[in-house]
Design a protein around this motif. Structure first.
Motif, PDB file in Angstrom:
ATOM      1  N   ILE B 107       7.354   2.706   6.575  1.00 47.36           N
ATOM      2  CA  ILE B 107       7.982   1.635   5.912  1.00 47.36           C
ATOM      3  C   ILE B 107       7.516   0.449   6.237  1.00 47.36           C
ATOM      4  O   ILE B 107       7.329  -0.480   5.581  1.00 47.36           O
ATOM      5  CB  ILE B 107       9.649   1.875   6.138  1.00 47.36           C
ATOM      6  N   VAL B 108       7.125   0.285   7.509  1.00 44.94           N
ATOM      7  CA  VAL B 108       6.674  -1.078   8.003  1.00 44.94           C
ATOM      8  C   VAL B 108       5.185  -1.240   7.462  1.00 44.94           C
ATOM      9  O   VAL B 108       5.284  -2.473   6.939  1.00 44.94           O
ATOM     10  CB  VAL B 108       6.663  -1.146   9.548  1.00 44.94           C
ATOM     11  N   PHE B 109       4.451  -0.465   7.241  1.00 43.01           N
ATOM     12  CA  PHE B 109       3.119  -0.353   6.806  1.00 43.01           C
ATOM     13  C   PHE B 109       3.334  -0.783   5.255  1.00 43.01           C
ATOM     14  O   PHE B 109       2.558  -1.410   4.888  1.00 43.01           O
ATOM     15  CB  PHE B 109       2.433   0.813   6.728  1.00 43.01           C
ATOM     16  N   LYS B 110       4.337   0.084   4.490  1.00 40.87           N
ATOM     17  CA  LYS B 110       4.448  -0.425   2.954  1.00 40.87           C
ATOM     18  C   LYS B 110       4.812  -1.785   2.869  1.00 40.87           C
ATOM     19  O   LYS B 110       4.431  -2.498   1.845  1.00 40.87           O
ATOM     20  CB  LYS B 110       5.619   0.674   2.566  1.00 40.87           C
ATOM     21  N   SER B 111       5.802  -2.393   3.753  1.00 39.78           N
ATOM     22  CA  SER B 111       6.249  -3.693   3.818  1.00 39.78           C
ATOM     23  C   SER B 111       5.070  -4.622   3.744  1.00 39.78           C
ATOM     24  O   SER B 111       5.275  -5.708   3.300  1.00 39.78           O
ATOM     25  CB  SER B 111       7.449  -4.017   4.488  1.00 39.78           C
ATOM     26  N   MET B 112       4.108  -4.390   4.456  1.00 34.86           N
ATOM     27  CA  MET B 112       2.851  -4.974   4.594  1.00 34.86           C
ATOM     28  C   MET B 112       1.896  -4.993   3.390  1.00 34.86           C
ATOM     29  O   MET B 112       0.793  -5.404   3.608  1.00 34.86           O
ATOM     30  CB  MET B 112       2.127  -4.883   6.074  1.00 34.86           C
ATOM     31  N   GLY B 113       2.326  -4.043   2.347  1.00 38.16           N
ATOM     32  CA  GLY B 113       1.230  -3.668   1.568  1.00 38.16           C
ATOM     33  C   GLY B 113       0.302  -2.704   1.941  1.00 38.16           C
ATOM     34  O   GLY B 113      -0.539  -2.418   1.005  1.00 38.16           O
ATOM     35  N   LEU B 114       0.404  -2.094   2.855  1.00 43.02           N
ATOM     36  CA  LEU B 114      -0.473  -0.935   3.169  1.00 43.02           C
ATOM     37  C   LEU B 114       0.109   0.353   3.067  1.00 43.02           C
ATOM     38  O   LEU B 114       1.330   0.705   3.079  1.00 43.02           O
ATOM     39  CB  LEU B 114      -0.650  -1.047   4.807  1.00 43.02           C
ATOM     40  N   ASN B 115      -0.834   1.288   2.451  1.00 42.35           N
ATOM     41  CA  ASN B 115      -0.360   2.477   1.993  1.00 42.35           C
ATOM     42  C   ASN B 115      -0.861   3.755   3.141  1.00 42.35           C
ATOM     43  O   ASN B 115      -1.926   4.388   2.769  1.00 42.35           O
ATOM     44  CB  ASN B 115      -0.866   3.066   0.622  1.00 42.35           C
ATOM     45  N   ILE B 116      -0.327   3.512   4.313  1.00 47.58           N
ATOM     46  CA  ILE B 116      -0.963   4.491   5.578  1.00 47.58           C
ATOM     47  C   ILE B 116       0.254   5.544   5.618  1.00 47.58           C
ATOM     48  O   ILE B 116       1.283   5.399   6.116  1.00 47.58           O
ATOM     49  CB  ILE B 116      -1.062   3.668   6.776  1.00 47.58           C
ATOM     50  N   PRO B 117      -0.074   6.663   5.071  1.00 45.14           N
ATOM     51  CA  PRO B 117       1.113   7.883   5.214  1.00 45.14           C
ATOM     52  C   PRO B 117       0.807   8.163   6.863  1.00 45.14           C
ATOM     53  O   PRO B 117      -0.227   8.194   7.313  1.00 45.14           O
ATOM     54  CB  PRO B 117       0.682   8.929   4.199  1.00 45.14           C
ATOM     55  N   ILE B 118       2.074   8.783   7.492  1.00 44.57           N
ATOM     56  CA  ILE B 118       1.900   9.317   8.725  1.00 44.57           C
ATOM     57  C   ILE B 118       2.384  10.734   8.596  1.00 44.57           C
ATOM     58  O   ILE B 118       3.538  11.121   8.489  1.00 44.57           O
ATOM     59  CB  ILE B 118       2.663   8.465   9.643  1.00 44.57           C
ATOM     60  N   ASP B 119       1.419  11.698   9.127  1.00 45.19           N
ATOM     61  CA  ASP B 119       1.568  13.121   8.891  1.00 45.19           C
ATOM     62  C   ASP B 119       2.184  13.416  10.302  1.00 45.19           C
ATOM     63  O   ASP B 119       1.979  12.618  11.151  1.00 45.19           O
ATOM     64  CB  ASP B 119       0.639  13.869   8.400  1.00 45.19           C
ATOM     65  N   PRO B 120       2.777  14.599  10.333  1.00 44.67           N
ATOM     66  CA  PRO B 120       3.304  15.101  11.814  1.00 44.67           C
ATOM     67  C   PRO B 120       2.161  15.226  12.825  1.00 44.67           C
ATOM     68  O   PRO B 120       2.694  14.708  13.889  1.00 44.67           O
ATOM     69  CB  PRO B 120       3.820  16.430  11.600  1.00 44.67           C
TER      70      PRO B 120
END
Lengths: 246, 253
Positions: B107-120
């Motif tokens: 969510i932090v990444f998304k709010s910065m405009g970054l699309n970084i998924p974090i897998d397990p």
């Protein structure tokens, strides 16, 4: 008159609230040998440590070859390496062989090739009379040998000035003379030297100037004949009588 | 001392063999087809446990050094940065940090405009590495501080820069004192990696949890799980001891 090699003008230093150096004035000309003596805690080691910037002074001016020591990193780096230092505890690098101890500074700080640095290292090992120990680790050498390696390590940087901080105080008595012999040779070859020591025999032989310190002050400064023959202050007389009666 | 333990062990084992129903070793009985399948399923998590532990440890070793070095600075500001990091990270329990990284960080990444998924997988590694780095930083600190000040001074007087002093003089000596506790710290990472199971990482603990759900034999399955960690840690411990002997024997030669 030529500018002095080292010049301290009204140098003051405090460790916290403790006033270790009080208005130190000292000048050392090129090629001159100065011996500093005094009781422990008198600040004599701190003086030499300020000259090569291992310690910082808070007031006054220290000049090396006319350049003032400042906190600027570049100025500190250029000084360290030009002013060699021999420590009481040798401070050889225990994980490196004697040869590696010697070539490290010339190669990394001066950018010499390994070939040139090794040639120089072997030259100075010969000068301190341990040419055949180059591959050993420091711990495999005697104290006297280690200190001579430490002197060679300083010489490999071809310093303009060599400082000695009680170079024989950590040595067994039978090893002191082998280190002093090397130092006397260096002195005779014209090296500028500032030596903190209690070895008064050495001082008489090589010193151009004797400095007696007590409680952070330079109490007396004189040529050796005058210094030993006719000390001006009670404190100095007492100190000399104490260390000379042995 | 040993006698009651042996009695207890044999009681537990015998209880399992009987029909009283408290133990049901059959779920992991290697002589039966289903038991063998279960064992293989459980042990197959080993690879992931080792993999996330090794990667997290590797990152932690580098990160710990980066954190430790400002702690050695003569500048108060740098030391402050080091202290804040160590005290802050060290005081966060692993599980909340894992949740924060896995659920919060995207969510932090998304709010910065970054699309970084974090897998397990990476969520677990990032958490373990950061959490552990505060401890590795402290290990570096004590290792570096154990090298006498004279070494640094000697390096300065032959003109070496700070970086050169660290690289050629301090760290090569410190590493001998740092390696054994770092290896010990690796054991901690291996054990803490069990938390990764809660975000769905298919490692040892997750496998055990999943099998418990289908077989409903928690006692036997978790017993085997503990044995799995025990074996893993014993192997690492043997490695640490070997390392310590090797480091100790050539200290001065």
């Amino acid at each position: 008159m030529a500018q002095p090699s080292i010049e301290l003008v009204d140098v003051n230093k405090w460790f916290g609230t403790f006033h270790v150096l009080k208005d130190i004035n000292l000048s050392v000309n090129a090629g001159e040998k100065v011996v500093i003596c005094g009781p422990s805690g008198s600040g004599k080691s701190t003086v030499v440590r300020c000259i090569n910037r291992l310690e910082e002074h808070q007031k006054g001016v220290i000049r090396l070859e006319g350049r003032e020591l400042t906190n600027d990193a570049a100025s500190i780096a250029s000084i360290q390496g030009e002013v060699g230092m021999v420590f009481q505890q040798f401070n050889l690098f225990p994980h490196l062989s004697v040869l590696e101890n010697l070539v490290l500074g010339p190669m990394k700080a001066r950018g010499l090739s390994r070939e040139v640095a090794e040639k120089r290292a072997r030259h100075y090992l010969e000068r301190v009379r341990i040419p055949d120990q180059a591959e050993k680790k420091p711990a495999q050498l005697s104290g006297g040998q280690q200190q001579r390696v430490a002197i060679a390590r300083s010489l490999c940087m071809e310093p303009k000035v060599l400082l000695f901080d009680e170079p024989t105080s950590a040595l067994d008595p039978e090893m002191i003379s082998e280190v002093l012999d090397v130092m006397v040779e260096l002195a005779q070859e014209g090296m500028t030297m500032v030596v903190v020591t209690h070895e008064m025999g050495f001082a008489r032989k090589v010193a151009d100037k004797m400095v007696f310190m007590d409680e952070g002050e330079i109490v007396e400064q004189a040529a050796p004949e005058a210094f030993f023959g006719n000390p001006q202050t009670e404190r100095c007389r007492k100190f000399l009588s104490q260390i000379l009666q042995h | 001392m040993m006698k009651p333990l042996l009695l207890l062990a044999s009681f537990l084992l015998l209880a399992g063999c009987g029909s009283s129903g408290t133990w049901g070793w059959y779920v992991i009985n290697p002589t039966t087809a289903s038991g063998w399948t279960n064992i293989k399923f459980l042990v197959s998590g080993m690879g992931q446990t080792i993999l996330i532990s090794v990667i997290a440890a590797a990152i932690s070793i580098v990160l710990g050094l980066i954190v430790a070095l400002p702690g050695q600075s003569s500048k108060r500001g740098w030391r402050f940065v080091n202290r804040v990091y160590v005290e802050f990270i060290r005081s966060i329990p692993l599980l909340p940090m894992l949740f924060w990284v896995f659920y919060g960080l995207p969510i932090v990444f998304k709010s910065m405009g970054l699309n970084i998924p974090i897998d397990p997988f990476w969520g677990a590694i990032i958490t373990l590495a950061i959490s552990d780095s505060a401890f590795t930083a402290e290990i570096y600190r004590s290792g570096i501080q154990s090298i006498a000040r004279g070494q640094k001074e000697a390096a300065q007087t032959i003109g070496l820069s700070y970086g050169q002093t660290m690289r050629y003089v301090i760290l090569p000596q410190a590493v001998r004192r740092i390696l054994p506790p770092l290896a010990n710290q690796f054991i901690y990472i291996v054990k803490m990696s069990a938390f990764a199971s809660v975000i769905g990482m298919q490692e040892l603990t997750r496998r055990a949890n999943e099998l418990v759900v289908t077989e409903y034999r928690p006692l036997e399955i978790y017993t085997l799980l503990i044995v799995e960690y025990l074996v893993l840690v014993l192997i690492i411990s043997a490695g640490v001891r070997w390392l310590e002997r090797k480091m100790g024997s050539d200290e001065r030669v």
